[in-house]
Design a protein around this motif. Structure first.
Motif: not given
Length: 109
Positions: A35-40, A43-54
């Motif tokens: 998802d972080t790559m798909r939402y390139a 950036p808001i969705k990408s960062w949200k997915a990254m934070r959830t993963l983190e």
């Protein structure tokens, strides 16, 4: 015997469940990484997915916060008993107030 057979079947089923849960967690993490790559483009969705993963699988749990009240001497209460004493003193003054009302009693009529 029968109980030994049941015990072995249970162990095997338990192992299968553990593996299935591990696979599901791995798939969840992989999908979030994708998802972080798909939402390139977003950036808001990408960062949200990254934070959830983190934060991982326990991100929806919150830690219980222990609130430590300030005692009359200015120190923070260190035990539950000291906290309870601060609350007891406060509510005793609040509910057993002997001073006159801070408003005009005729306004209450």
């Amino acid at each position: 015997n029968r109980s030994e057979t049941n015990r072995l079947a249970y162990r095997e089923a338990e192992k299968d469940v553990k593996n299935a849960v591990k696979d599901a967690k791995d798939l969840w993490a992989k999908q979030l990484a994708m998802d972080t790559m798909r939402y390139a483009h977003d950036p808001i969705k990408s960062w949200k997915a990254m934070r959830t993963l983190e934060r991982g699988l326990t991100h929806h749990h919150t830690q219980c916060r222990t609130i430590r009240m300030t005692m009359a001497d200015g120190k923070k209460a260190m035990t539950d008993e000291e906290n309870a004493q601060v609350f007891a003193t406060h509510f005793d003054k609040l509910f057993n107030n002997k001073s006159p009302l801070p408003c005009d009693p005729t306004a209450l009529d």
